[in-house]
Motif scaffolding. Structure first.
Motif, PDB file in Angstrom:
ATOM      1  N   GLU A  71       0.955  -1.174   0.027  1.00  0.00           N
ATOM      2  CA  GLU A  71      -0.068   0.091  -0.013  1.00  0.00           C
ATOM      3  C   GLU A  71       0.940   1.200   0.014  1.00  0.00           C
ATOM      4  O   GLU A  71       0.423   2.175  -0.665  1.00  0.00           O
ATOM      5  CB  GLU A  71      -1.065   0.034   1.257  1.00  0.00           C
ATOM      6  N   ILE A  72       1.943   1.237   0.557  1.00  0.00           N
ATOM      7  CA  ILE A  72       2.899   2.401   0.632  1.00  0.00           C
ATOM      8  C   ILE A  72       3.390   2.547  -0.770  1.00  0.00           C
ATOM      9  O   ILE A  72       3.436   3.618  -1.099  1.00  0.00           O
ATOM     10  CB  ILE A  72       4.122   2.037   1.631  1.00  0.00           C
ATOM     11  N   GLU A  73       3.869   1.739  -1.388  1.00  0.00           N
ATOM     12  CA  GLU A  73       4.185   1.730  -2.855  1.00  0.00           C
ATOM     13  C   GLU A  73       3.161   2.136  -3.728  1.00  0.00           C
ATOM     14  O   GLU A  73       3.309   2.835  -4.823  1.00  0.00           O
ATOM     15  CB  GLU A  73       4.743   0.470  -3.302  1.00  0.00           C
ATOM     16  N   ILE A  74       1.917   2.000  -3.806  1.00  0.00           N
ATOM     17  CA  ILE A  74       0.883   2.264  -4.374  1.00  0.00           C
ATOM     18  C   ILE A  74       0.422   3.696  -4.065  1.00  0.00           C
ATOM     19  O   ILE A  74       0.134   4.569  -4.974  1.00  0.00           O
ATOM     20  CB  ILE A  74      -0.457   1.528  -3.943  1.00  0.00           C
ATOM     21  N   GLY A  75       0.668   4.078  -2.818  1.00  0.00           N
ATOM     22  CA  GLY A  75       0.505   5.507  -2.369  1.00  0.00           C
ATOM     23  C   GLY A  75       1.563   6.549  -3.310  1.00  0.00           C
ATOM     24  O   GLY A  75       1.261   7.751  -3.316  1.00  0.00           O
ATOM     25  N   LYS A  76       2.744   5.903  -3.463  1.00  0.00           N
ATOM     26  CA  LYS A  76       3.736   6.946  -4.178  1.00  0.00           C
ATOM     27  C   LYS A  76       3.235   7.150  -5.639  1.00  0.00           C
ATOM     28  O   LYS A  76       3.584   8.105  -6.053  1.00  0.00           O
ATOM     29  CB  LYS A  76       4.862   5.746  -4.107  1.00  0.00           C
ATOM     30  N   ILE A  77       2.432   6.097  -6.322  1.00  0.00           N
ATOM     31  CA  ILE A  77       2.175   6.363  -7.341  1.00  0.00           C
ATOM     32  C   ILE A  77       0.767   6.989  -7.522  1.00  0.00           C
ATOM     33  O   ILE A  77       0.669   8.202  -7.949  1.00  0.00           O
ATOM     34  CB  ILE A  77       1.921   4.939  -8.105  1.00  0.00           C
ATOM     35  N   THR A  78      -0.154   6.762  -6.675  1.00  0.00           N
ATOM     36  CA  THR A  78      -1.456   7.392  -6.543  1.00  0.00           C
ATOM     37  C   THR A  78      -1.844   7.538  -4.950  1.00  0.00           C
ATOM     38  O   THR A  78      -2.187   6.912  -4.165  1.00  0.00           O
ATOM     39  CB  THR A  78      -2.810   6.597  -7.010  1.00  0.00           C
ATOM     40  N   PRO A  79      -1.239   8.968  -4.615  1.00  0.00           N
ATOM     41  CA  PRO A  79      -1.497   9.509  -3.270  1.00  0.00           C
ATOM     42  C   PRO A  79      -2.858   9.228  -2.846  1.00  0.00           C
ATOM     43  O   PRO A  79      -3.967   9.530  -3.502  1.00  0.00           O
ATOM     44  CB  PRO A  79      -0.886  10.949  -3.268  1.00  0.00           C
ATOM     45  N   GLY A  80      -3.073   9.353  -1.271  1.00  0.00           N
ATOM     46  CA  GLY A  80      -4.437   9.250  -0.786  1.00  0.00           C
ATOM     47  C   GLY A  80      -5.007   8.063  -0.070  1.00  0.00           C
ATOM     48  O   GLY A  80      -5.720   8.121   0.283  1.00  0.00           O
ATOM     49  N   ASN A  81      -3.623   7.293   0.225  1.00  0.00           N
ATOM     50  CA  ASN A  81      -4.270   6.024   0.915  1.00  0.00           C
ATOM     51  C   ASN A  81      -3.628   5.847   2.325  1.00  0.00           C
ATOM     52  O   ASN A  81      -3.502   4.921   2.877  1.00  0.00           O
ATOM     53  CB  ASN A  81      -3.999   4.802   0.106  1.00  0.00           C
ATOM     54  N   ASP A  82      -3.207   6.917   2.840  1.00  0.00           N
ATOM     55  CA  ASP A  82      -2.563   7.339   4.120  1.00  0.00           C
ATOM     56  C   ASP A  82      -3.442   6.672   5.258  1.00  0.00           C
ATOM     57  O   ASP A  82      -2.956   5.864   5.974  1.00  0.00           O
ATOM     58  CB  ASP A  82      -2.437   8.651   4.457  1.00  0.00           C
ATOM     59  N   GLU A  83      -4.635   7.156   5.263  1.00  0.00           N
ATOM     60  CA  GLU A  83      -5.716   6.640   6.151  1.00  0.00           C
ATOM     61  C   GLU A  83      -5.719   5.099   6.189  1.00  0.00           C
ATOM     62  O   GLU A  83      -5.861   4.265   7.238  1.00  0.00           O
ATOM     63  CB  GLU A  83      -6.996   7.170   6.069  1.00  0.00           C
ATOM     64  N   LYS A  84      -5.685   4.457   4.958  1.00  0.00           N
ATOM     65  CA  LYS A  84      -5.829   2.971   4.835  1.00  0.00           C
ATOM     66  C   LYS A  84      -4.557   2.238   5.435  1.00  0.00           C
ATOM     67  O   LYS A  84      -4.759   1.108   6.251  1.00  0.00           O
ATOM     68  CB  LYS A  84      -6.095   2.795   3.333  1.00  0.00           C
ATOM     69  N   ILE A  85      -3.523   2.815   5.012  1.00  0.00           N
ATOM     70  CA  ILE A  85      -2.308   2.300   5.744  1.00  0.00           C
ATOM     71  C   ILE A  85      -2.094   2.358   7.209  1.00  0.00           C
ATOM     72  O   ILE A  85      -1.675   1.248   7.789  1.00  0.00           O
ATOM     73  CB  ILE A  85      -1.036   3.063   5.013  1.00  0.00           C
ATOM     74  N   LEU A  86      -2.598   3.566   7.785  1.00  0.00           N
ATOM     75  CA  LEU A  86      -2.821   3.566   9.099  1.00  0.00           C
ATOM     76  C   LEU A  86      -3.685   2.744   9.993  1.00  0.00           C
ATOM     77  O   LEU A  86      -3.491   1.883  10.640  1.00  0.00           O
ATOM     78  CB  LEU A  86      -3.116   5.026   9.586  1.00  0.00           C
TER      79      LEU A  86
END
Length: 296
Positions: A71-86
């Protein structure tokens, strides 16, 4: 009794066989997830991880750690998943086997959690600040326009009725001769009481109020004489309206040009307080408009 015992043994063996098959499938799915992650196919990695969880019957630290990294790598490409990672990190920290998982990776996840929380907090603070600045800017421009008494967007007829002296000046031959210009694009510029009014189709579009325009023209080394006027205007407006933004600065060492502009923008309206210096000529300009860059 013997048949019941025999049935129990067969049932237990079948359960063990079923469990072993599931564990084998879970391991295979996990290995495929690792391979997909290594190839940069993060969507496939997540699909295989979900399959691993279903075969295993639950999640464990190893699976969830890989999911977090994916998910961290996906966030680098398409930001906006910080809440999901937390949320995944919270789940990871509560797993029964996290205590036996790699300490280095557990610390890595903890660092990621702190970093993401800080980023989210900073982003929230920035968003709140932008909203406050927007409201402050709109309030400042509305107050400035009201105090000025020349509402941009008013018709020429309305302004003539509101400002009799201005209406009289429009009929003055000297005023018409020296202070009215046409731009060739259906626009007319009127100058009155140290103020330029730009009209298009008989509607007020721009007001330019110049305080000490071109101070000491041709004899202002370093442009120092325009700066006190700028400071006075800024101090007055900050005191009165409570807010001015950081300046936008343009400088060209080769030509000696220097410009310092404080701009408030809200919708179609703009207030500019500026100072310029070029070839021993300095000026301090105050401009309010809805046609920035259109009327030359």
């Amino acid at each position: 009794m013997k048949s019941l015992t025999l049935f129990s043994i067969v049932f237990i063996l079948s359960l063990n066989s079923f469990s072993q098959n599931n564990q084998t499938e879970a391991k295979a799915a996990y290995l495929l997830a690792e391979e997909s992650y290594g190839k940069g196919d993060y969507k496939a990695a997540l699909r295989y991880l979900e399959a691993a969880k279903q075969s295993y019957g639950s999640s464990n630290s190893k699976m969830l750690y890989l999911q977090i990294q994916t998910e961290i790598e996906i966030g680098k490409i398409t930001p906006g998943n910080d809440e999901k990672i937390l949320a995944l990190i919270d789940e990871f920290e509560k797993l029964p086997d996290v205590g036996t998982f790699s300490e280095e990776k557990v610390l890595e996840v903890a660092k990621t959690k702190l970093t993401l929380k800080t980023q989210l907090s900073d982003a929230k603070e920035k968003a709140q600040k932008e909203v406050q600045e927007k409201l402050s800017t709109e309030g400042t421009l509305n107050a400035f326009e009201k105090d000025l008494g020349w509402p941009v967007g008013a018709s020429l007829a309305d302004l003539q009725a509101k400002h009799p002296a201005f209406a009289k000046a429009l009929t003055d031959r000297l005023f018409n001769k020296n202070n009215i210009k046409t731009t060739g694009a259906g626009e007319v510029i009127y100058t009155y009481d140290m103020t330029d009014f730009y009209f298009r189709n008989n509607v007020l579009k721009r007001i330019s109020r110049n305080k000490q325009l071109f101070l000491n023209s041709g004899n202002d080394p370093g442009g120092v004489k325009g700066k006190p006027a700028l400071k006075e205007i800024l101090d007055n407006y900050i005191l009165k309206y409570g807010y001015m933004p950081n300046p936008s600065i343009l400088a060209d060492k080769t030509s000696g040009f220097y410009s310092e502009s404080y701009i408030l923008q809200a919708g179609t309206k703009r207030l500019l307080v500026g100072y310029t210096y070029f070839q021993n000529t300095s000026s301090c300009v105050l401009m309010f408009d809805t046609d920035a860059g259109v009327v030359k």
